[in-house]
Design a protein around this motif. Structure first.
Motif, PDB file in Angstrom:
ATOM      1  N   UNK A  52       0.832  -1.197   0.000  1.00  0.00           N
ATOM      2  CA  UNK A  52       0.000   0.000   0.000  1.00  0.00           C
ATOM      3  C   UNK A  52       0.870   1.252   0.000  1.00  0.00           C
ATOM      4  N   UNK A  53       0.548   2.128  -0.918  1.00  0.00           N
ATOM      5  CA  UNK A  53       1.358   3.321  -1.107  1.00  0.00           C
ATOM      6  C   UNK A  53       0.454   4.539  -0.969  1.00  0.00           C
ATOM      7  N   UNK A  54       0.982   5.582  -0.298  1.00  0.00           N
ATOM      8  CA  UNK A  54       0.215   6.812  -0.185  1.00  0.00           C
ATOM      9  C   UNK A  54       0.830   7.849  -1.100  1.00  0.00           C
ATOM     10  N   UNK A  55       0.015   8.526  -1.897  1.00  0.00           N
ATOM     11  CA  UNK A  55       0.588   9.632  -2.646  1.00  0.00           C
ATOM     12  C   UNK A  55       0.293  10.905  -1.874  1.00  0.00           C
ATOM     13  N   UNK A  56       1.377  11.655  -1.665  1.00  0.00           N
ATOM     14  CA  UNK A  56       1.369  12.738  -0.680  1.00  0.00           C
ATOM     15  C   UNK A  56       1.812  14.048  -1.321  1.00  0.00           C
ATOM     16  N   UNK A  57       1.083  15.112  -1.007  1.00  0.00           N
ATOM     17  CA  UNK A  57       1.517  16.469  -1.393  1.00  0.00           C
ATOM     18  C   UNK A  57       2.282  17.031  -0.206  1.00  0.00           C
TER      19      UNK A  57
ATOM     20  N   UNK B 292       8.849  22.692  -8.007  1.00  0.00           N
ATOM     21  CA  UNK B 292       9.375  21.336  -8.160  1.00  0.00           C
ATOM     22  C   UNK B 292       8.626  20.319  -7.308  1.00  0.00           C
ATOM     23  N   UNK B 293       8.016  20.777  -6.245  1.00  0.00           N
ATOM     24  CA  UNK B 293       7.344  19.812  -5.371  1.00  0.00           C
ATOM     25  C   UNK B 293       5.837  19.852  -5.566  1.00  0.00           C
ATOM     26  N   UNK B 294       5.391  20.546  -6.599  1.00  0.00           N
ATOM     27  CA  UNK B 294       3.949  20.684  -6.789  1.00  0.00           C
ATOM     28  C   UNK B 294       3.361  19.465  -7.495  1.00  0.00           C
ATOM     29  N   UNK B 295       3.671  18.301  -6.985  1.00  0.00           N
ATOM     30  CA  UNK B 295       3.096  17.067  -7.516  1.00  0.00           C
ATOM     31  C   UNK B 295       3.149  16.040  -6.393  1.00  0.00           C
ATOM     32  N   UNK B 296       2.314  15.015  -6.467  1.00  0.00           N
ATOM     33  CA  UNK B 296       2.339  14.036  -5.378  1.00  0.00           C
ATOM     34  C   UNK B 296       3.613  13.182  -5.388  1.00  0.00           C
TER      35      UNK B 296
ATOM     36  N   UNK C  87      -0.063  16.077   2.857  1.00  0.00           N
ATOM     37  CA  UNK C  87      -1.458  15.645   2.824  1.00  0.00           C
ATOM     38  C   UNK C  87      -1.556  14.392   1.976  1.00  0.00           C
ATOM     39  N   UNK C  88      -2.219  13.381   2.478  1.00  0.00           N
ATOM     40  CA  UNK C  88      -2.408  12.165   1.695  1.00  0.00           C
ATOM     41  C   UNK C  88      -3.521  12.410   0.680  1.00  0.00           C
TER      42      UNK C  88
ATOM     43  N   UNK D 180      -8.231  20.522  -5.842  1.00  0.00           N
ATOM     44  CA  UNK D 180      -7.719  20.213  -7.171  1.00  0.00           C
ATOM     45  C   UNK D 180      -8.215  21.242  -8.182  1.00  0.00           C
ATOM     46  N   UNK D 181      -9.494  21.547  -8.083  1.00  0.00           N
ATOM     47  CA  UNK D 181     -10.100  22.529  -8.985  1.00  0.00           C
ATOM     48  C   UNK D 181      -9.479  23.919  -8.796  1.00  0.00           C
ATOM     49  N   UNK D 182      -9.283  24.293  -7.518  1.00  0.00           N
ATOM     50  CA  UNK D 182      -8.674  25.597  -7.207  1.00  0.00           C
ATOM     51  C   UNK D 182      -7.282  25.718  -7.806  1.00  0.00           C
ATOM     52  N   UNK D 183      -6.544  24.624  -7.731  1.00  0.00           N
ATOM     53  CA  UNK D 183      -5.181  24.616  -8.247  1.00  0.00           C
ATOM     54  C   UNK D 183      -5.182  24.964  -9.738  1.00  0.00           C
ATOM     55  N   UNK D 184      -6.132  24.379 -10.448  1.00  0.00           N
ATOM     56  CA  UNK D 184      -6.198  24.615 -11.893  1.00  0.00           C
ATOM     57  C   UNK D 184      -6.721  26.020 -12.194  1.00  0.00           C
ATOM     58  N   UNK D 185      -7.784  26.403 -11.498  1.00  0.00           N
ATOM     59  CA  UNK D 185      -8.423  27.686 -11.796  1.00  0.00           C
ATOM     60  C   UNK D 185      -7.558  28.883 -11.451  1.00  0.00           C
ATOM     61  N   UNK D 186      -6.841  28.790 -10.319  1.00  0.00           N
ATOM     62  CA  UNK D 186      -6.125  29.980  -9.870  1.00  0.00           C
ATOM     63  C   UNK D 186      -4.626  29.845 -10.093  1.00  0.00           C
ATOM     64  N   UNK D 187      -4.194  28.782 -10.735  1.00  0.00           N
ATOM     65  CA  UNK D 187      -2.781  28.560 -11.029  1.00  0.00           C
ATOM     66  C   UNK D 187      -1.913  28.594  -9.768  1.00  0.00           C
ATOM     67  N   UNK D 188      -2.394  27.976  -8.708  1.00  0.00           N
ATOM     68  CA  UNK D 188      -1.594  27.995  -7.484  1.00  0.00           C
ATOM     69  C   UNK D 188      -1.019  26.602  -7.233  1.00  0.00           C
ATOM     70  N   UNK D 189      -0.149  26.508  -6.245  1.00  0.00           N
ATOM     71  CA  UNK D 189       0.368  25.200  -5.836  1.00  0.00           C
ATOM     72  C   UNK D 189      -0.722  24.438  -5.111  1.00  0.00           C
ATOM     73  N   UNK D 190      -0.703  23.134  -5.276  1.00  0.00           N
ATOM     74  CA  UNK D 190      -1.717  22.329  -4.617  1.00  0.00           C
ATOM     75  C   UNK D 190      -1.645  22.498  -3.095  1.00  0.00           C
TER      76      UNK D 190
END
Ligand code: ADP
Ligand code: ZN
Ligand code: ZN
Length: 798
Positions: free
Chosen positions: A2-7, A14-18, A49-50, A84-94
């Protein structure tokens, strides 16, 4: 596995991905999406955040999660999707989008501890460092220069380094005790106790008749020493009870009942109630003059939502989160209401948030960020004074609460009510197009007349020899109110018009050495302060340019108005409300209460008094300078002027006494001033729409603003040019690019600022190319000192 993808909590591109982490065996059952965890990241341990849990079949060497920070997820599945939606709409980091949904108290600090494992004994030189304790802070070891030795011991297994999370959001607990003796045993025990055990006797007697009840130590009157000895004897038991810090503790809210709606209100509320019952999403624009009964509609709609077993979010602008406003909700819904505003301490906010999170309340009333309230069965979202620009956050994530509300309402299939006497042009245009449903309240409740408005041309006053800041009309009316013991509100539109220092001989204006703005003069400390970067210096007594002594301060601050008023009317009692007098906690509330109790004749203030005030004896409102905002380089300046004047005028004559408004201006012919005086929103809308169409501004076009800043002017301008060159090919010929040009405030904090405004209607490639631009400059890292930001649908254009 079991693996957790984490922000991870590191806000760089560079770290704006899980990142994937292994979930250790012992936490397989514990860790879930929406929880915070501590993970290793490079040499550090950070919070994350998981996002999701995956089953990984690939054989990879993943680092394991260090520890979970939550037992239950702090973010629901819905809020994670919203992020997730906010990240796309406002071009911010997750990570910024995730953080904005949680109270500040949950942003944690980490501290490292060095702990003995107890497996083997320590070498003496290290043992002395521990002084008999089992753990010490990392810093102590580091200061003692013992880190190298400690590393050796860690390898041997004598010592371990642990990461402890210092949470600012400590829960507050209270110690509760309960008597274990039966009523007879209690009496018997007391009877046989030693004579000198007075305190213990008293403590036990406090339980008589209340045996079996949990009481706080305070209620029993016993000290913790007494409690300890009684516990030791097994006569009582104890527990720690979690307690909320209640910002309203000790206040009683007289319950009130729903009012019988007027015909007009009834017509407006019906479609809202229908969508609540049907569970359909729809955005209503409730347009009604101040005093037309909008709040009563909110209250009754919420009642319906609660009855249905659902929850409601009410947003009001920070500035109008007055006690009067929150009281109306508390009176109607009692303990079902949580209140969130900036006047609360971090701990209080955290407590209110937990009440919401545990669904112990049904309604939250709060400022912008309350739109993220962690309800999971939302039945209605209300945005009062929807035109207020404070609903747009001016830092990452640059979201507008209205958009978030509509997103959440669509998720929960529930309605949104946008309420205003002066809706934003964008919203009203959408209502006209049928995107929103327009509901109108034409009249004030019980047809109380709107106040009459006098527009005074201050140029005329000057021509006739009146150099004071009060026109003769306003001054006469103030005097008249004093005689009648009625109250006056004086409003100073301070934005873009604060007091500054100028030399009358050479025209020198004291400006900030780090920014291209003039500094504001603070009279009581005789200091100059820059409101953009915080720089301060003593105000000069002679002109630094020409040596003249004729250097003095200009502009009309609230302090100056107060002084002048006291010169003219020495007996007048004034309450001044501005940033200086409302700086401390609760002061805003206190000043308003004093005014309500008629401890003053005049309430004098800035923007912050424009809204929400509802006192029966205000019969005169004076606007000292209506046009100071009109000349700002902002396409919304007419709209803002119209809104503000309409709001302020609405403060007068809300009850049985009729109201009058005096508006002083140097541009009496301007349509925003004329139409505000008539309270004619519809005409203003038509006129302003024509201007917007000509200028190519919202609601006809969307805007995206790119800001670039650098310590060197040339670097900022060349980067801005490069960005435009890069973007241009991705846009259609219908898009308009303004700039790059130097920003209206060309330098702040020693950084030169350039900007570029994109006007567009439909540009499917725009966000992608903007994201590329941001990524490109972020990759170059901090070394090149260039800052690039993008604001979609901007409100601040300076
Ligand atoms: P708004 O929110 O539009 O400014 P409010 O809801 O605050 O208007 O109403 C203005 C005043 O009228 C308040 O004092 C309110 O208590 C009163 N009011 C509102 N609706 C009714 C009603 N149906 N019957 C009697 N009084 C009402
Ligand atoms: Zn000078
Ligand atoms: Zn400055």
């Amino acid at each position: 596995m079991n693996v957790a993808s984490v922000i991870v909590d590191v806000a760089v591109m560079q770290t704006d991905r899980p990142f994937d982490y292994e979930i250790p065996e012992r936490w397989q059952e514990v860790i879930q999406p929406g929880m915070r965890v501590i993970v290793p990241f490079g040499p550090r341990h950070v919070q994350g955040f998981v996002l999701e849990i995956k089953v990984d079949t690939e054989i990879r060497k993943l680092k394991p999660i260090v520890e979970p920070m939550d037992i239950i997820p702090v973010l629901s599945e819905e809020l994670m999707k919203l992020a997730h939606w906010l990240t796309i709409e406002s071009l911010c980091f997750k990570i910024s989008a995730l953080h904005v949904m949680l109270p500040a108290a949950m942003k944690v600090k980490y501290s490292k501890l060095i702990r003995l494992t107890g497996e083997k004994s320590l070498p003496p030189e290290l043992a002395s460092l521990f002084k008999g304790q089992t753990e010490i802070p990392w810093e102590e070891a580091s200061d003692a220069g013992a880190l190298a030795d400690i590393r050796k011991e860690v390898k041997k297994g004598t010592i371990e380094v642990i990461y402890s999370v210092k949470s600012k959001g400590r829960k507050k607990t209270v110690r509760m005790v309960r008597c274990l003796l039966s009523e007879e045993a209690l009496a018997e025990t007391v009877g046989t106790m030693a004579k000198n055990a007075v305190k213990q006797k008293e403590a036990l007697l406090a339980f008589s008749g209340r045996r079996g009840n949990w009481l706080t130590l305070k209620e029993t009157g016993m000290s913790s020493a007494t409690a300890k000895s009684l516990l030791g004897k097994g006569w009582i038991e104890e527990k720690q009870e979690e307690m909320y810090r209640d910002p309203h503790s000790g206040r009683h809210f007289e319950p009130d009942k729903p009012l019988k709606l007027t015909e007009n209100q009834q017509e407006a509320i019906e479609p809202i109630l229908a969508t609540i019952n049907d569970g359909t999403t729809e955005t209503f624009l409730l347009h009604g003059v101040t005093g037309s009964g909008k709040t009563e509609i909110y209250l009754q709609s919420i009642s319906q939502v609660i009855e249905k077993g659902q929850e409601a979010i009410v947003l009001v602008p920070e500035i109008s989160l007055t006690p009067q406003m929150t009281e109306r909700f508390k009176r109607r819904f009692g303990n079902d209401v949580a209140v969130l505003h900036s006047g609360l301490s971090i701990g209080e906010k955290y407590d209110e948030w937990r009440k919401i999170s545990r669904k112990e309340v049904k309604v939250v009333v709060g400022a912008r960020s309350a739109v993220f309230a962690p309800f999971e069965n939302i039945g209605l979202i209300i945005i009062d004074e929807e035109h207020e620009t404070s609903y747009k956050q001016e830092e990452n994530p640059r979201y507008h609460a209205r958009d978030v509300a509509i997103w959440r309402a669509a998720y929960y299939d529930c309605p949104v009510i946008l309420g205003s006497a002066t809706p934003s042009l964008e919203s009203f245009a959408r209502a006209k197009k049928g995107v929103y449903t327009l509901l109108t309240l034409d009249n004030r409740v019980n047809d109380r007349p709107l106040p009459s408005v006098d527009i005074i041309d201050m140029r005329e006053e000057l021509r006739e020899g009146n150099r004071s800041m009060f026109s003769r009309t306003l001054f006469d009316k103030i005097k008249d109110r004093l005689e009648k013991e009625e109250q006056t509100v004086l409003f100073l539109n301070k934005r873009g018009y604060s007091s500054f220092i100028m030399c009358r001989d050479c025209g020198y204006v004291a400006g900030c050495p780090h920014c291209d703005v003039s500094m504001t003069y603070h009279r009581h400390r005789h200091q100059l302060k820059c409101h953009y970067c915080g720089y301060e210096e003593p105000a000069p007594n002679i002109c630094p340019e020409c040596g003249s002594e004729h250097i003095r301060h200009f502009g009309t601050g609230t302090q100056k108005v107060e002084e002048e008023l006291l010169k003219l009317l020495p007996e007048v009692r004034i309450i001044r409300m501005d940033v200086d007098t409302t700086g401390t906690k609760g002061s805003h509330e206190r000043l308003l209460r004093q005014f309500a109790n008629k401890e003053a004749d005049i309430l004098l203030g800035t923007q912050m008094i424009a809204k929400g005030l509802d006192f029966p004896d205000i019969t005169l409102v004076g606007v000292l300078s209506a046009d100071t905002m009109l000349h700002l380089p902002d396409f919304r300046s007419s709209e803002k002027t119209f809104q503000l004047l309409t709001q302020v005028s609405g403060r007068a004559g809300r009850h049985h006494l009729p109201g009058e408004v005096v508006v002083q201006t140097y541009t009496p012919e301007h349509y925003s001033i004329q139409l505000a005086a008539e309270q004619n929103y519809e005409s203003f809308y038509q006129q302003e729409m024509t201007m917007r169409k000509m200028g190519g501004y919202p609601p006809f076009y969307y805007l995206a603003l790119i800001n670039v800043s650098h310590k060197e002017a040339i670097e900022a301008s060349s980067a801005a040019n490069k960005i435009v060159t890069k973007i241009k090919p991705s846009l259609s010929p219908a898009a308009v690019i303004l700039g790059p040009v130097a920003s209206p405030i060309a330098r702040i904090n020693d950084r030169y600022r350039w900007q570029c405004l994109i006007k567009y209607k439909r540009e499917p490639k725009l966000t992608a190319v903007l994201k590329e631009v941001l990524e490109h400059y972020a990759k170059q890292g901090k070394s090149n000192e260039l800052l690039v930001s993008v604001d979609i649908h901007p409100y601040m254009l300076m």
